[in-house]
Write a protein that holds these residues in place. Sequence first.
Motif, PDB file in Angstrom:
ATOM      1  N   ALA A  28       0.829  -1.212   0.000  1.00 12.52           N
ATOM      2  CA  ALA A  28       0.000   0.000   0.000  1.00 12.52           C
ATOM      3  C   ALA A  28       0.855   1.251   0.000  1.00 12.52           C
ATOM      4  O   ALA A  28       0.556   2.222  -0.712  1.00 12.52           O
ATOM      5  N   LEU A  29       1.916   1.249   0.778  1.00 11.97           N
ATOM      6  CA  LEU A  29       2.801   2.409   0.807  1.00 11.97           C
ATOM      7  C   LEU A  29       3.493   2.607  -0.535  1.00 11.97           C
ATOM      8  O   LEU A  29       3.609   3.732  -1.030  1.00 11.97           O
ATOM      9  N   ALA A  30       3.931   1.514  -1.140  1.00 13.59           N
ATOM     10  CA  ALA A  30       4.573   1.609  -2.452  1.00 13.59           C
ATOM     11  C   ALA A  30       3.587   2.112  -3.500  1.00 13.59           C
ATOM     12  O   ALA A  30       3.926   2.943  -4.344  1.00 13.59           O
ATOM     13  N   ALA A  31       2.342   1.626  -3.433  1.00  8.99           N
ATOM     14  CA  ALA A  31       1.326   2.059  -4.394  1.00  8.99           C
ATOM     15  C   ALA A  31       1.014   3.539  -4.246  1.00  8.99           C
ATOM     16  O   ALA A  31       0.627   4.205  -5.208  1.00  8.99           O
ATOM     17  N   ALA A  32       1.195   4.064  -3.022  1.00  8.71           N
ATOM     18  CA  ALA A  32       0.936   5.481  -2.769  1.00  8.71           C
ATOM     19  C   ALA A  32       2.126   6.356  -3.146  1.00  8.71           C
ATOM     20  O   ALA A  32       2.071   7.575  -2.975  1.00  8.71           O
ATOM     21  N   THR A 235      -1.507   3.430   5.979  1.00 11.05           N
ATOM     22  CA  THR A 235      -1.086   4.332   4.907  1.00 11.05           C
ATOM     23  C   THR A 235      -1.670   5.725   5.097  1.00 11.05           C
ATOM     24  O   THR A 235      -0.986   6.740   4.890  1.00 11.05           O
ATOM     25  N   PHE A 236      -2.926   5.795   5.504  1.00 11.73           N
ATOM     26  CA  PHE A 236      -3.507   7.111   5.792  1.00 11.73           C
ATOM     27  C   PHE A 236      -2.816   7.772   6.974  1.00 11.73           C
ATOM     28  O   PHE A 236      -2.464   8.957   6.929  1.00 11.73           O
ATOM     29  N   LEU A 237      -2.586   7.019   8.044  1.00 13.49           N
ATOM     30  CA  LEU A 237      -2.036   7.607   9.264  1.00 13.49           C
ATOM     31  C   LEU A 237      -0.623   8.143   9.081  1.00 13.49           C
ATOM     32  O   LEU A 237      -0.231   9.096   9.756  1.00 13.49           O
ATOM     33  N   VAL A 238       0.159   7.565   8.173  1.00 16.27           N
ATOM     34  CA  VAL A 238       1.523   8.061   7.966  1.00 16.27           C
ATOM     35  C   VAL A 238       1.568   9.212   6.963  1.00 16.27           C
ATOM     36  O   VAL A 238       2.623   9.816   6.756  1.00 16.27           O
ATOM     37  N   SER A 239       0.436   9.529   6.365  1.00  8.95           N
ATOM     38  CA  SER A 239       0.402  10.549   5.321  1.00  8.95           C
ATOM     39  C   SER A 239       0.211  11.951   5.910  1.00  8.95           C
ATOM     40  O   SER A 239      -0.256  12.111   7.043  1.00  8.95           O
ATOM     41  N   PRO A 240       0.542  12.972   5.130  1.00 12.18           N
ATOM     42  CA  PRO A 240       0.288  14.349   5.582  1.00 12.18           C
ATOM     43  C   PRO A 240      -1.183  14.628   5.836  1.00 12.18           C
ATOM     44  O   PRO A 240      -1.521  15.597   6.530  1.00 12.18           O
ATOM     45  N   ARG A 241      -2.076  13.811   5.283  1.00 16.77           N
ATOM     46  CA  ARG A 241      -3.512  13.974   5.565  1.00 16.77           C
ATOM     47  C   ARG A 241      -3.818  13.782   7.047  1.00 16.77           C
ATOM     48  O   ARG A 241      -4.849  14.244   7.537  1.00 16.77           O
TER      49      ARG A 241
END
Length: 260
Positions: A28-32, A235-241
Amino acid sequence: MSFDLGLDGKRALVTGGTRGAGAAAARALAAAGARVAVTARTVPQHGTGTIQYIAADLLTAQGCAKVAEEVIATFGGIDILVNMLGGSSAPGGGFAALTDEEWQKEIDHNLMPAVRLDRVLLPSMIAQGAGVIVHVTSIQHELPLPESTTAYAAAKAALSTYSKSLSKEVTPKGIRVVRVSPGWIETDAAVALAERLAKDAGTDYEGGKRIIMNSLGGIPLGRPVKPDEVADLITFLVSPRAAAITGTEYVIDGGTVPTA
């Protein structure tokens, strides 16, 4: 509205990332758009371009140091650390079956790899003034099963408490620390367990799943959590979002924990 997570080019390390929810998180992280390194004791011989593999035993201080050195050498730094590694080999039988050696194994597997990797990788995050650490705990630290998970649950509780303290220390320095607490995840190992229980009980796979769900007190959602669902949350939690989220624990268990 675009929902770009803003992870292009971010440098991420996922421990225990070759199977189950760990592998799903790495994908998921790679896809993002992130550049991802994955570590486990046994890894594929070659990376995939966006995912690099590092073979190391994170149950030792030397293994953690090796991983940190390779990540810094490969990426020049680190932006995201996802400590997925965990598990239990403790025997059933309640407290009496847990020798000092068994207790130490659970601590070495479920607490110390995160502590050691944080210690060696946090300085580079602090130097750049930014980073995210995710510690994957477990609902077992709230709902331990006395017959089989006492030591595992206690080690995960220690990880949770350590994570909270770490967040209070490093968040003012630009580093977010978040916990993700899964319930039963339908990994390959979980499928194999359900199939074995089903065979022993003379039922089918769905019946085997119900045996496990009943042992947990029921899952209101009616099914286990899927690895990709845990990965999407991480993936959401590690993002700037999620830039304002730190110091908290996110339960993803289909409603298993009966209290808020």
